[in-house]
Scaffold this motif. Structure first.
Motif, PDB file in Angstrom:
ATOM      1  N   GLY A 133      34.875  45.471  35.585  1.00 18.66           N
ATOM      2  CA  GLY A 133      36.367  45.324  35.272  1.00 18.66           C
ATOM      3  C   GLY A 133      36.874  44.057  35.055  1.00 18.66           C
ATOM      4  N   LYS A 134      38.155  43.590  34.878  1.00 19.22           N
ATOM      5  CA  LYS A 134      38.351  42.299  34.389  1.00 19.22           C
ATOM      6  C   LYS A 134      38.226  41.283  35.661  1.00 19.22           C
ATOM      7  CE  LYS A 134      41.198  39.879  31.667  1.00 19.22           C
ATOM      8  NZ  LYS A 134      40.787  39.505  30.185  1.00 19.22           N
ATOM      9  N   ILE A 135      37.986  40.223  35.205  1.00 15.22           N
ATOM     10  CA  ILE A 135      37.795  39.097  36.476  1.00 15.22           C
ATOM     11  C   ILE A 135      39.262  38.429  36.129  1.00 15.22           C
ATOM     12  CG2 ILE A 135      36.717  37.184  37.142  1.00 15.22           C
ATOM     13  CD1 ILE A 135      34.064  38.213  36.294  1.00 15.22           C
ATOM     14  N   VAL A 136      40.130  37.984  37.475  1.00 10.15           N
ATOM     15  CA  VAL A 136      41.145  37.576  37.371  1.00 10.15           C
ATOM     16  C   VAL A 136      40.932  36.217  38.500  1.00 10.15           C
ATOM     17  CG1 VAL A 136      43.623  37.540  37.962  1.00 10.15           C
ATOM     18  CG2 VAL A 136      42.506  39.462  36.773  1.00 10.15           C
ATOM     19  N   VAL A 137      41.664  35.173  37.991  1.00 14.35           N
ATOM     20  CA  VAL A 137      41.730  33.872  38.853  1.00 14.35           C
ATOM     21  C   VAL A 137      43.104  33.694  39.141  1.00 14.35           C
ATOM     22  CG1 VAL A 137      41.453  31.456  39.089  1.00 14.35           C
ATOM     23  CG2 VAL A 137      39.754  33.018  38.053  1.00 14.35           C
ATOM     24  N   LYS A 151      47.487  51.091  36.281  1.00 20.27           N
ATOM     25  CA  LYS A 151      47.328  49.698  36.798  1.00 20.27           C
ATOM     26  C   LYS A 151      46.141  49.236  36.090  1.00 20.27           C
ATOM     27  CE  LYS A 151      49.889  49.343  41.098  1.00 20.27           C
ATOM     28  NZ  LYS A 151      49.906  49.242  42.531  1.00 20.27           N
ATOM     29  N   PRO A 152      45.921  48.009  35.524  1.00 20.00           N
ATOM     30  CA  PRO A 152      44.769  47.612  35.124  1.00 20.00           C
ATOM     31  C   PRO A 152      43.670  47.468  36.109  1.00 20.00           C
ATOM     32  CG  PRO A 152      46.543  46.050  34.772  1.00 20.00           C
ATOM     33  CD  PRO A 152      47.019  47.304  35.569  1.00 20.00           C
ATOM     34  N   THR A 153      42.263  47.636  35.622  1.00 22.42           N
ATOM     35  CA  THR A 153      41.035  47.636  36.371  1.00 22.42           C
ATOM     36  C   THR A 153      40.674  46.237  36.766  1.00 22.42           C
ATOM     37  OG1 THR A 153      40.524  49.723  35.531  1.00 22.42           O
ATOM     38  CG2 THR A 153      38.621  48.404  36.726  1.00 22.42           C
ATOM     39  N   VAL A 154      41.106  45.759  37.628  1.00 26.57           N
ATOM     40  CA  VAL A 154      40.564  44.351  38.301  1.00 26.57           C
ATOM     41  C   VAL A 154      39.508  44.198  38.986  1.00 26.57           C
ATOM     42  CG1 VAL A 154      41.386  42.283  39.780  1.00 26.57           C
ATOM     43  CG2 VAL A 154      43.057  43.543  38.473  1.00 26.57           C
ATOM     44  N   GLY A 155      38.345  43.930  38.525  1.00 20.78           N
ATOM     45  CA  GLY A 155      36.833  44.144  39.068  1.00 20.78           C
ATOM     46  C   GLY A 155      36.754  42.956  40.384  1.00 20.78           C
ATOM     47  N   ALA A 156      37.314  41.864  40.033  1.00 21.61           N
ATOM     48  CA  ALA A 156      37.184  40.910  41.055  1.00 21.61           C
ATOM     49  C   ALA A 156      38.564  39.968  40.794  1.00 21.61           C
ATOM     50  CB  ALA A 156      36.026  40.126  40.962  1.00 21.61           C
ATOM     51  N   GLU A 172      41.950  37.888  48.018  1.00 21.94           N
ATOM     52  CA  GLU A 172      40.980  38.503  48.931  1.00 21.94           C
ATOM     53  C   GLU A 172      41.208  39.823  49.162  1.00 21.94           C
ATOM     54  OE1 GLU A 172      42.046  36.241  52.400  1.00 21.94           O
ATOM     55  OE2 GLU A 172      41.449  34.279  51.548  1.00 21.94           O
ATOM     56  N   ALA A 173      42.349  40.408  48.944  1.00 18.41           N
ATOM     57  CA  ALA A 173      42.535  41.780  49.060  1.00 18.41           C
ATOM     58  C   ALA A 173      41.814  42.546  48.057  1.00 18.41           C
ATOM     59  CB  ALA A 173      44.158  42.321  49.134  1.00 18.41           C
ATOM     60  N   LEU A 174      42.168  42.267  46.675  1.00 18.09           N
ATOM     61  CA  LEU A 174      41.613  42.770  45.568  1.00 18.09           C
ATOM     62  C   LEU A 174      39.974  42.683  45.598  1.00 18.09           C
ATOM     63  CD1 LEU A 174      44.154  41.603  42.791  1.00 18.09           C
ATOM     64  CD2 LEU A 174      43.750  44.024  43.636  1.00 18.09           C
ATOM     65  N   ALA A 175      39.696  41.613  46.059  1.00 13.42           N
ATOM     66  CA  ALA A 175      38.002  41.396  46.166  1.00 13.42           C
ATOM     67  C   ALA A 175      37.562  42.304  47.039  1.00 13.42           C
ATOM     68  CB  ALA A 175      37.688  40.004  46.614  1.00 13.42           C
ATOM     69  N   ARG A 176      38.213  42.648  48.194  1.00 11.48           N
ATOM     70  CA  ARG A 176      37.646  43.727  49.174  1.00 11.48           C
ATOM     71  C   ARG A 176      37.699  44.910  48.479  1.00 11.48           C
ATOM     72  NH1 ARG A 176      40.578  40.458  52.659  1.00 11.48           N
ATOM     73  NH2 ARG A 176      42.288  41.761  52.919  1.00 11.48           N
ATOM     74  N   ILE A 177      38.808  45.361  47.639  1.00 11.27           N
ATOM     75  CA  ILE A 177      38.845  46.648  47.147  1.00 11.27           C
ATOM     76  C   ILE A 177      37.827  46.887  45.829  1.00 11.27           C
ATOM     77  CG2 ILE A 177      40.305  47.991  45.369  1.00 11.27           C
ATOM     78  CD1 ILE A 177      42.778  46.680  46.632  1.00 11.27           C
ATOM     79  N   ALA A 178      37.556  45.829  45.182  1.00 11.25           N
ATOM     80  CA  ALA A 178      36.483  45.696  44.338  1.00 11.25           C
ATOM     81  C   ALA A 178      35.091  46.082  44.762  1.00 11.25           C
ATOM     82  CB  ALA A 178      36.268  44.521  43.316  1.00 11.25           C
ATOM     83  N   GLU A 179      35.034  45.468  46.086  1.00  5.89           N
ATOM     84  CA  GLU A 179      33.519  45.663  46.667  1.00  5.89           C
ATOM     85  C   GLU A 179      33.332  46.978  47.292  1.00  5.89           C
ATOM     86  OE1 GLU A 179      33.499  42.689  49.701  1.00  5.89           O
ATOM     87  OE2 GLU A 179      33.209  40.881  48.349  1.00  5.89           O
ATOM     88  N   ASN A 180      34.463  47.543  47.664  1.00  9.61           N
ATOM     89  CA  ASN A 180      34.218  49.126  47.993  1.00  9.61           C
ATOM     90  C   ASN A 180      34.659  50.048  47.149  1.00  9.61           C
ATOM     91  OD1 ASN A 180      34.102  48.039  50.784  1.00  9.61           O
ATOM     92  ND2 ASN A 180      36.382  47.749  50.995  1.00  9.61           N
ATOM     93  N   ARG A 181      34.734  49.755  45.869  1.00  7.05           N
ATOM     94  CA  ARG A 181      34.879  50.634  44.797  1.00  7.05           C
ATOM     95  C   ARG A 181      33.497  51.588  44.772  1.00  7.05           C
ATOM     96  NH1 ARG A 181      37.552  47.722  40.501  1.00  7.05           N
ATOM     97  NH2 ARG A 181      39.661  48.174  41.443  1.00  7.05           N
TER      98      ARG A 181
END
Length: 338
Positions: A314-318, A288-293, A329-338
């Motif tokens: 990692g990759k910033i996605v909009v 799975k690609p690394t979505v940084g935010a 929002e869910a991916l943002a929380r994952i990135a913050e806790n990585r």
């Protein structure tokens, strides 16, 4: 039902991230040889930053322009193409966001030649992290470096979206990977590599033997990288993270070591077969690609600001569609806790 207007980013002059705004513009009208795509999500790229901050002044850039060199979405009007309405696609390059309007919009009118059908179980945000980044990594590693499982690969500039993608592809292919970063605080982010190295600017003679090298810092360190591979090795210059775009006074006879090969990858020529191969590879190896935010489209200014200030690993996605807000929002929380 396709609306008459849409929200989009419009650029006419150099624009800092904080001043980027969404503008209401007409939805593009379909024409032969082009398809209308409902953009679900798009990734941010260094080349778009260059366009926004300086390249927008060049005569060859159409102005005003909607930027964006890649996206993931659905066909809403296939025109005279082979695509079907509702088909899941990705699009990249071919002049997107420079010669014609790109993907930083709710809808994009794109040439059939650079739109590709995809079959994937990845989310829209994850799918949007693939096209440009993984196509560039794939071409650099397998077309240019001819990577094989017995290779030891040096990735110079490993803590960028392209670096993370290259590490994961190379490890899945069975290679040993040495990855570098110039920031000591980011060494831990290279955990997927076999060896993480702090880049002081001069690595020649300090590393173990590498058979291949992916140069993502660019001309700033290329001379040194050429000395980091063994005889018979290949160096692929793909990135320009170092901010230098050319090698002034470069003497290839004297500065390319005997028996070392230098190549480069230009990502303007994707094909359906290559995109099929990439998505099949990702599925087979459960990558799975690394979505940084991940940001909502309404937060585009913050997304661009965070890219400019290197705030995401990692990759910033909009995510463009309203239905993708919860995923953002869910991916943002994952990135913050990585």
């Amino acid at each position: 039902m396709i609306p008459k207007t849409m929200k989009a980013v419009i650029l006419s002059e150099p624009t800092p991230a904080e001043k980027v705004r969404l503008t209401e513009v007409p939805v593009p009208r379909i024409r032969p040889g082009w398809v209308l795509v409902k953009v679900r999500a798009f990734g941010l790229n260094h080349s778009e930053q260059i366009l926004r901050l300086s390249e927008i002044q060049a005569d060859y850039i159409r102005k005003p322009i909607i930027p964006g060199i890649e996206c993931a979405g659905e066909i809403v009007d296939p025109s005279d193409s082979h695509f079907r309405k509702g088909e899941k696609v990705v699009a990249l390059m071919g002049g997107m966001g420079r010669s014609f309007h790109g993907s930083h919009a709710e809808y994009a009118l794109l040439p059939v030649s650079h739109v590709f059908s995809v079959r994937t179980e990845l989310s829209w945000a994850e799918t949007a992290a693939v096209p440009e980044t993984y196509f560039t990594a794939w071409g650099s590693l397998f077309a240019c470096l001819r990577l094989k499982k017995e290779d030891t690969l040096l990735i110079r500039g490993g803590t960028c979206a392209l670096g993370y993608a290259a590490i994961r592809l190379a490890k899945a292919a069975g290679c040993k990977v040495i990855a570098t970063t110039h920031r000591e605080s980011k060494l831990a982010l290279l955990k997927d590599a076999d060896e993480a190295v702090l880049d002081t600017g001069t690595l020649a003679g300090t590393l173990g033997s590498a058979t291949k090298a992916l140069e993502l810092v660019g001309p700033k360190t290329l001379r040194d990288t050429l000395k980091c591979v063994e005889k018979g090795g290949i160096v692929c210059n793909t990135g320009i993270l170092g901010g230098a775009y050319a090698l002034n006074g470069f003497d290839p006879i004297k500065e390319i070591p005997n028996g070392v090969y230098l190549t480069g990858f230009f990502s303007n020529y994707p094909t359906q077969q290559i995109m099929d191969d990439i998505f099949s590879f990702l599925a087979y190896y459960h990558i799975k690609p690394t979505v940084g935010a991940c940001y909502s489209f309404s937060d585009i200014a913050k997304a661009l600001s965070d890219m400019d200030r290197h705030r995401a690993d990692g990759k910033i996605v909009v995510s463009v569609s309203e239905g993708e807000a919860l995923e953002s929002e869910a991916l943002a929380r994952i990135a913050e806790n990585r």
